[in-house]
Design an enzyme around this catalytic site. Structure first.
Site, mmCIF file in Angstrom:
data_model
loop_
_atom_site.group_PDB
_atom_site.id
_atom_site.type_symbol
_atom_site.label_atom_id
_atom_site.label_comp_id
_atom_site.label_asym_id
_atom_site.label_seq_id
_atom_site.Cartn_x
_atom_site.Cartn_y
_atom_site.Cartn_z
ATOM 1 N N LYS A 265 0.833 -1.205 0.000
ATOM 2 C CA LYS A 265 0.000 0.000 0.000
ATOM 3 C C LYS A 265 0.862 1.246 0.000
ATOM 4 C CE LYS A 265 -3.927 -1.851 2.639
ATOM 5 N NZ LYS A 265 -4.945 -1.660 1.608
ATOM 6 N N ARG A 339 -10.282 -11.538 2.050
ATOM 7 C CA ARG A 339 -11.110 -12.624 1.497
ATOM 8 C C ARG A 339 -10.372 -13.958 1.575
ATOM 9 N NH1 ARG A 339 -11.447 -9.444 -4.098
ATOM 10 N NH2 ARG A 339 -11.243 -7.728 -2.621
HETATM 11 N N1 BES Z 1 -8.226 -3.728 4.440
HETATM 12 C C1 BES Z 1 -8.317 -3.353 3.080
HETATM 13 C C2 BES Z 1 -9.594 -2.604 2.766
HETATM 14 C C3 BES Z 1 -9.663 -1.160 3.203
HETATM 15 C C4 BES Z 1 -8.896 -0.212 2.552
HETATM 16 C C5 BES Z 1 -10.502 -0.778 4.199
HETATM 17 C C6 BES Z 1 -8.984 1.107 2.923
HETATM 18 C C7 BES Z 1 -10.609 0.537 4.564
HETATM 19 C C8 BES Z 1 -9.849 1.489 3.938
HETATM 20 C C9 BES Z 1 -8.292 -4.600 2.194
HETATM 21 O O1 BES Z 1 -7.487 -5.630 2.641
HETATM 22 C C10 BES Z 1 -7.733 -4.172 0.866
HETATM 23 O O2 BES Z 1 -6.608 -3.779 0.839
HETATM 24 N N2 BES Z 1 -8.559 -4.238 -0.168
HETATM 25 C C11 BES Z 1 -8.162 -3.831 -1.460
HETATM 26 C C12 BES Z 1 -8.714 -4.831 -2.444
HETATM 27 C C13 BES Z 1 -8.168 -4.662 -3.834
HETATM 28 C C14 BES Z 1 -6.704 -5.004 -3.870
HETATM 29 C C15 BES Z 1 -8.975 -5.529 -4.774
HETATM 30 C C16 BES Z 1 -8.713 -2.442 -1.712
HETATM 31 O O3 BES Z 1 -9.837 -2.149 -1.264
HETATM 32 O O4 BES Z 1 -8.017 -1.633 -2.298
HETATM 33 MN MN MN Z 2 -5.488 -5.450 2.012
#
Ligand code: BES
Ligand code: MN
Ligand code: ZN
Length: 485
Positions: A265, A339
């Site tokens: 990230k 997931r």
């Molecule tokens: N924990 C995150 C989701 C999230 C991101 C919650 C920002 C709240 C604020 C999750 O694990 C994630 O990183 N999801 C990705 C999925 C994507 C790679 C398909 C996302 O939402 O960017």
């Molecule tokens: Mn994630």
């Protein structure tokens, strides 16, 4: 009214006034003070306005707050109580009595929402901040109702009991989620679950990495393999009904820190990924509330927990793993890790032959884009189950909004190298995530709550909300009472 007021000789009064003064009940000196304040322009009769009076003339109480509520609706009532309690929190008062000045009787929800608002206002995070303000003197709340109105008394009493339990559950969830990643590790989370089980008389079992490997939880272990912190798989049980009564199962995402892994990230706001175990925290909070309220139902809380880290041994984009269900998964993006840990948990819980399974997860940024911070995203192919959850959320002011779950959205999850890919493109990202999970839920009635937008607040008030403990607790209580869904 609680019976024991020793040590609280003069509780503060919090009087909630309807905005139309013609509807105020006669309250002797209190009504005189309110009318006088309005006449002199010191209190505006608009929703949420308030006036604090110190040593008001003619009253035994040393402190009095008037708060205006436009009506007796849940939102106005909770808002009024929250505003009044926020004022009294910084006074010397150690107890508060809430009185409603309007003609309508209060119901159980008023009791509940007053209590949860009280608990919310009094919580302060201290675990890693010893310099946080000292605890407020305020610690006790009562609601004044006409003793001769037995129905109102019983309703408000029941609401107070429910609100006390939910308030404690929300506080536990907030505290747990607020703790930083280096304090709330998977091992620590398991220790907190053990402490909760001990305190509330719940049964607990925690599987370690070896046990998970033996079962074949290849998806969960793929996420965990990049971290030095060992993963944990927590199973908590509350038994309120006979053994043969099918349980409700709650599954909470417990990523104690989400760096994204190799699909790392960006740095901005990455600290907030310590809240990525908000689903797990809400399961603990709900188990606590339910254990205190003792409904006649069986409830199982399941928490798969680990860190998502980049490392020499971390899972890589393109790696294919075999989930507990036997389905192979191509991990195209290591940041779609929630997931992966949930799908193995969803397969694991088949063994409980549940009446319903609800998973709770800070799953997608896309859900925040779709719904903002008001409603949690609700996904289910089962209309009755969806309606129960929506109703529970509406009543407890912890709302969810139903999202689509058509199979057509799942096209993007196709993979040339595995049964399924773990991402499906940017469009409708919260829905494709839900559809990924759905593949592992064919054995029971299932719903998914995406709480990415509701589990915590950012900015100056950064911190966990404890949501959706109120929604989940109401849902479980409703199921115990045999309400539809
Ligand atoms: N924990 C995150 C989701 C999230 C991101 C919650 C920002 C709240 C604020 C999750 O694990 C994630 O990183 N999801 C990705 C999925 C994507 C790679 C398909 C996302 O939402 O960017
Ligand atoms: Mn994630
Ligand atoms: Zn995550």
């Amino acid at each position: 009214m609680p019976e024991d007021w020793s040590g609280h000789a003069t509780p503060a009064w919090l009087i909630v006034l309807p905005s139309d003064p013609k509807t105020w009940r006669p309250m002797g000196a209190i009504a005189d003070l309110a009318h006088d304040a309005v006449r002199h322009g010191d209190l505006e009769l608009k929703n949420g306005k308030q006036l604090y009076l110190h040593r008001p003339a003619g009253l035994k109480a040393q402190r009095l707050v008037f708060v205006v509520a436009s009506d007796l609706g849940a939102k106005a009532w909770r808002g009024a109580v929250a505003a009044g309690v926020a004022t009294l929190k910084n006074s010397g008062a150690s107890a508060v009595v809430i009185g409603w000045a309007g003609p309508e009787p209060l119901g159980d929800l008023h009791g509940e929402l007053a209590t949860t608002a009280f608990a919310d206002a009094l919580y302060t995070y201290r675990h890693t901040k010893p310099s946080a303000p000292a605890a407020a003197a305020l610690g006790k709340l009562a609601i004044a109702v006409d003793k001769t109105d037995k129905a109102q008394l019983a309703a408000v009493r029941a609401g107070l009991a429910r609100g006390t339990a939910i308030g404690a559950g929300v506080t536990l969830a907030r505290e747990c989620a607020n703790r930083p990643g280096n304090h709330c590790t998977p091992t620590q989370l398991a220790a907190q679950a053990r402490a909760l089980a001990e305190e509330q008389g719940l049964a607990i079992e925690v599987l370690d990495r070896k046990a998970m490997a033996k079962l074949g939880m290849g998806a969960l272990l793929a996420v965990a393999q990049g971290s030095d912190e060992p993963p944990q798989f927590i199973v908590l049980r509350y038994e309120g009904a006979t053994r043969k009564s099918a349980p409700i199962v709650l599954v909470g995402k417990g990523i104690t820190f989400d760096t994204g892994g190799i699909s790392i990230k960006p740095a901005a706001e990455m600290d907030e990924m310590k809240f990525d175990m908000g689903g797990a925290a809400s399961v603990l909070g709900t188990m606590r509330a339910v254990a205190e309220l003792k409904p006649k139902v069986n409830l199982i809380g399941v928490i798969p927990t680990c860190e998502n880290m980049p490392d020499g041994r971390a899972v890589k984009p393109g790696d294919v793993v075999t989930s507990l269900s036997g389905q192979t998964i191509e991990i195209l993006n290591t940041d779609a890790e929630g997931r992966l840990i949930l799908c193995d948990a969803l397969t694991y819980v088949e063994r409980f032959k549940p009446t319903a399974v609800v998973d709770i997860a800070t799953l997608t940024g896309a859900c925040v884009i779709a719904l903002g911070h008001q409603h949690s995203g609700l996904f289910s192919a089962d209309d009755a189950l969806a309606d129960s959850l929506l109703g529970a959320g509406r009543r407890s002011l912890d709302s969810a909004w139903r999202m689509p779950l058509d199979d057509e959205y799942a096209d993007g999850l196709k993979s040339n190298f595995a049964d399924v890919g773990n991402v499906g493109g940017r469009a409708g990202g919260a829905i494709t995530a839900a559809l990924f999970l759905k593949r592992f839920t064919s054995a029971y009635r299932w719903a998914h709550l995406d709480i990415a937008g509701t589990a915590w607040k950012s900015g100056a008030a950064k911190g966990a909300t404890g949501r959706p403990v109120p929604l989940l607790t109401h849902f479980v209580l409703d199921q115990a009472e045999g309400k539809a869904g």
